[in-house]
Scaffold this motif. Sequence first.
Motif, PDB file in Angstrom:
ATOM      1  N   UNK A 193      13.247   8.969  11.150  1.00 51.67           N
ATOM      2  CA  UNK A 193      12.021   7.240  11.106  1.00 51.67           C
ATOM      3  C   UNK A 193      12.767   6.489  10.104  1.00 51.67           C
ATOM      4  N   UNK A 194      12.961   4.967   9.820  1.00 50.12           N
ATOM      5  CA  UNK A 194      13.505   4.745   9.226  1.00 50.12           C
ATOM      6  C   UNK A 194      11.751   3.896   8.517  1.00 50.12           C
ATOM      7  N   UNK A 195      12.195   4.312   7.118  1.00 52.80           N
ATOM      8  CA  UNK A 195      11.008   3.211   6.412  1.00 52.80           C
ATOM      9  C   UNK A 195      10.615   2.725   5.390  1.00 52.80           C
ATOM     10  N   UNK A 196      10.025   1.623   5.039  1.00 56.04           N
ATOM     11  CA  UNK A 196      10.160   0.732   4.297  1.00 56.04           C
ATOM     12  C   UNK A 196       9.874   0.684   3.444  1.00 56.04           C
ATOM     13  N   UNK A 197       9.630  -0.012   2.603  1.00 49.22           N
ATOM     14  CA  UNK A 197       9.134   0.053   1.308  1.00 49.22           C
ATOM     15  C   UNK A 197       9.702  -1.347  -0.060  1.00 49.22           C
ATOM     16  N   UNK A 198       8.602  -1.367  -0.215  1.00 52.20           N
ATOM     17  CA  UNK A 198       8.628  -3.083  -1.187  1.00 52.20           C
ATOM     18  C   UNK A 198      10.006  -2.761  -2.074  1.00 52.20           C
ATOM     19  N   UNK A 199      10.301  -3.945  -2.921  1.00 53.94           N
ATOM     20  CA  UNK A 199      10.828  -3.963  -4.036  1.00 53.94           C
ATOM     21  C   UNK A 199       9.670  -5.081  -5.142  1.00 53.94           C
ATOM     22  N   UNK A 200      10.665  -4.334  -6.408  1.00 53.97           N
ATOM     23  CA  UNK A 200      10.071  -5.217  -6.914  1.00 53.97           C
ATOM     24  C   UNK A 200      10.196  -7.349  -6.445  1.00 53.97           C
ATOM     25  N   UNK A 201      11.780  -7.618  -5.861  1.00 52.19           N
ATOM     26  CA  UNK A 201      11.569  -9.149  -5.581  1.00 52.19           C
ATOM     27  C   UNK A 201      10.503  -9.492  -4.191  1.00 52.19           C
ATOM     28  N   UNK A 202       9.812  -8.499  -3.876  1.00 49.13           N
ATOM     29  CA  UNK A 202       9.011  -8.336  -2.533  1.00 49.13           C
ATOM     30  C   UNK A 202       7.467  -8.552  -3.471  1.00 49.13           C
ATOM     31  N   UNK A 238      13.905  -9.619   5.554  1.00 50.85           N
ATOM     32  CA  UNK A 238      12.914  -9.829   4.350  1.00 50.85           C
ATOM     33  C   UNK A 238      14.470  -8.510   3.886  1.00 50.85           C
ATOM     34  N   UNK A 239      14.767  -7.428   4.273  1.00 48.86           N
ATOM     35  CA  UNK A 239      15.613  -6.485   4.274  1.00 48.86           C
ATOM     36  C   UNK A 239      16.673  -7.170   3.288  1.00 48.86           C
ATOM     37  N   UNK A 240      17.198  -8.760   3.823  1.00 45.21           N
ATOM     38  CA  UNK A 240      18.251  -9.345   3.636  1.00 45.21           C
ATOM     39  C   UNK A 240      18.507  -9.989   2.377  1.00 45.21           C
ATOM     40  N   UNK A 241      16.910 -10.294   2.547  1.00 43.17           N
ATOM     41  CA  UNK A 241      16.458 -11.212   1.283  1.00 43.17           C
ATOM     42  C   UNK A 241      16.402 -10.488   0.510  1.00 43.17           C
ATOM     43  N   UNK A 242      17.013  -8.863   0.396  1.00 41.99           N
ATOM     44  CA  UNK A 242      15.782  -7.817  -0.982  1.00 41.99           C
ATOM     45  C   UNK A 242      14.198  -7.662  -1.504  1.00 41.99           C
ATOM     46  N   UNK A 243      13.788  -8.071  -0.167  1.00 40.52           N
ATOM     47  CA  UNK A 243      11.971  -8.306  -0.565  1.00 40.52           C
ATOM     48  C   UNK A 243      11.276  -6.743   0.108  1.00 40.52           C
ATOM     49  N   UNK A 244      12.544  -6.272   0.633  1.00 39.60           N
ATOM     50  CA  UNK A 244      11.998  -4.364   1.404  1.00 39.60           C
ATOM     51  C   UNK A 244      13.272  -4.111   1.349  1.00 39.60           C
ATOM     52  N   UNK A 264       0.574  -0.649  -0.406  1.00 37.69           N
ATOM     53  CA  UNK A 264       0.135   0.149   0.021  1.00 37.69           C
ATOM     54  C   UNK A 264       0.655   0.967  -0.330  1.00 37.69           C
ATOM     55  N   UNK A 265       2.024   1.206   0.137  1.00 39.22           N
ATOM     56  CA  UNK A 265       2.582   2.616   0.783  1.00 39.22           C
ATOM     57  C   UNK A 265       4.000   2.367   1.532  1.00 39.22           C
ATOM     58  N   UNK A 266       4.607   3.435   1.052  1.00 39.40           N
ATOM     59  CA  UNK A 266       5.789   3.147   2.017  1.00 39.40           C
ATOM     60  C   UNK A 266       5.403   3.540   3.434  1.00 39.40           C
ATOM     61  N   UNK A 267       5.898   2.809   4.170  1.00 40.87           N
ATOM     62  CA  UNK A 267       5.693   3.162   6.099  1.00 40.87           C
ATOM     63  C   UNK A 267       7.014   3.105   7.166  1.00 40.87           C
TER      64      UNK A 267
END
Length: 112
Positions: free
Chosen positions: A74-83, A55-61, A21-24
């Motif tokens: 704040x640290x914001x997270x978002x999906x990668x294409x692999x995610x 999940x970040x190490x797995x390149x999902x986010x 749904x977006x970066x949060x």
Amino acid sequence: MISKNLMAASTKPLILSILEQGEIYGYQIIQNVIDISGGTLEWSEGMLYPVLHRMEKENLIRSQWKISKKGRRRKYYRLTESGREELEKEKRQWMSVHKLLSKLWEPVPGFE
């Protein structure tokens, strides 16, 4: 209350779905889970952040430090294409399990 095993199994698809749904930032993820589940799932920061790091190490986010509107860092997270691809895979798997359980648990005539 949901068992710890089921909660652990559902963590990855829930995080991926929320990030779709977006970066949060992390605390928002926790609040979204509480809100969406009506309080039946309550995650802690100690549970969430190791999962996000994995999940970040797995390149999902991916994550990025930003300054919020209130001036907080704040640290914001978002999906990668692999995610996104992993989310589609997770959806198919969970829907398969859901269909199977729905068939097994549908009411049997005469056993009410």
